[in-house]
Scaffold this active site. Structure first.
Site, PDB file in Angstrom:
ATOM      1  N   CYS A  45     -34.859 -51.707 -15.114  1.00 27.92           N
ATOM      2  CA  CYS A  45     -33.757 -52.569 -15.578  1.00 27.92           C
ATOM      3  C   CYS A  45     -33.934 -53.990 -15.060  1.00 27.92           C
ATOM      4  O   CYS A  45     -33.610 -54.963 -15.762  1.00 27.92           O
ATOM      5  CB  CYS A  45     -32.418 -52.024 -15.102  1.00 27.92           C
ATOM      6  SG  CYS A  45     -32.095 -50.343 -15.631  1.00 27.92           S
ATOM      7  N   ASP A 135     -21.041 -61.077 -39.500  1.00 30.45           N
ATOM      8  CA  ASP A 135     -19.942 -60.385 -40.198  1.00 30.45           C
ATOM      9  C   ASP A 135     -19.427 -59.185 -39.396  1.00 30.45           C
ATOM     10  O   ASP A 135     -18.616 -58.400 -39.895  1.00 30.45           O
ATOM     11  CB  ASP A 135     -20.418 -59.927 -41.590  1.00 30.45           C
ATOM     12  CG  ASP A 135     -21.662 -59.014 -41.513  1.00 30.45           C
ATOM     13  OD1 ASP A 135     -22.138 -58.735 -40.388  1.00 30.45           O
ATOM     14  OD2 ASP A 135     -22.150 -58.587 -42.572  1.00 30.45           O
TER      15      ASP A 135
HETATM   16  C1  BEZ Z   1     -35.009 -47.938 -13.905  1.00 27.80           C
HETATM   17  O1  BEZ Z   1     -34.395 -48.894 -14.368  1.00 27.80           O
HETATM   18  O2  BEZ Z   1     -36.059 -48.111 -13.292  1.00 27.80           O
HETATM   19  C2  BEZ Z   1     -34.533 -46.538 -14.102  1.00 27.80           C
HETATM   20  C3  BEZ Z   1     -33.170 -46.270 -14.136  1.00 27.80           C
HETATM   21  C4  BEZ Z   1     -32.751 -44.951 -14.300  1.00 27.80           C
HETATM   22  C5  BEZ Z   1     -33.681 -43.937 -14.445  1.00 27.80           C
HETATM   23  C6  BEZ Z   1     -35.019 -44.236 -14.458  1.00 27.80           C
HETATM   24  C7  BEZ Z   1     -35.459 -45.542 -14.281  1.00 27.80           C
END
Ligand code: BEZ
Length: 222
Positions: A45, A135
């Site tokens: 992330c 929209d």
């Molecule tokens: C990640 O962002 O690295 C991750 C988050 C949850 C599960 C597996 C990877």
């Protein structure tokens, strides 16, 4: 709720790092990308949010506003943003808000990943992407599991295709980039295509003898 292409995206009330927002007010006349990530302070992330932030000027040029989401408190979003910026060598204000969801939005939009759970056993959000048109209709959705990070080059590419095909009767082939040739949509007859495309089109010669592959220059380019 399972949203289908063409459905009206709900006007969400959202608690975000930019305060309480209403989705339609936030988007205004823009296109929008609402995307979720499994959790703050996680490695994949951190790379994805960094990529989204790096591309923010390009999304702005495409009249597209971003908003992220996970089931984490605002304080965690704010602390994690500092890590995202440091790790991805970004500075200044973070360019888009992050929603702090209490599972209401994730459940409503079908974003939960049954295979990934938090320390209390509750499912995390998957890596969902919803592209919303001006929209407020859903134009595209992607759903990746937590273990596979997304490609933000591809997300920029699909926005360009969606915006082009919203205004021209073309479809874009695999791996199309702006300026590449496009396909005339099958619903147009040759006569209609001749009238519509000033630069004309070329038809591929195929063993079937069917003239369904009709290439025309990108109609957005002069
Ligand atoms: C990640 O962002 O690295 C991750 C988050 C949850 C599960 C597996 C990877």
């Amino acid at each position: 709720m399972s949203l289908k292409l063409g459905d009206t995206f709900p006007n969400l009330s959202m608690k975000t790092t930019w305060g309480n927002l209403n989705l339609y007010d936030y988007l205004g006349e823009s296109w929008g990308i609402l995307f979720s990530h499994p959790a703050d302070y996680t490695p994949v992330c951190t790379t994805e949010l960094g990529a989204a932030a790096k591309y923010a000027p390009e999304f702005k040029d495409l009249n597209t506003k971003l908003i992220g989401l996970s089931i984490d408190p605002i304080a965690d979003h704010e602390g994690w943003i500092k890590d995202i910026q440091e790790y991805n060598k970004l500075s200044g204000d973070f360019p888009f808000p992050l929603i702090s969801d209490d599972r209401t939005i994730a459940t409503q939009l079908g974003m939960l990943d049954p295979d990934e759970r938090d320390s209390t056993g509750m499912p995390l959000t998957a890596r969902a992407v919803f592209v919303i048109g001006p929209d407020h209709k859903l134009k595209l959705s992607l759903l990746y599991p937590a273990t596979t990070g997304r490609n933000f080059d591809e997300i920029i590419r699909v926005i360009k295709s969606l915006q082009l095909t919203a205004h021209h009767k073309v479809a874009t082939p695999q791996n199309w980039k702006s300026g590449d040739k496009c396909m005339v949509v099958p619903s147009l007859t040759d006569e209609q295509a001749e009238k519509r495309f000033a630069k004309g089109f070329e038809k591929a010669s195929l063993p079937s003898g069917k003239g369904y592959i009709r290439l025309t220059p990108d109609p957005s380019q002069s």
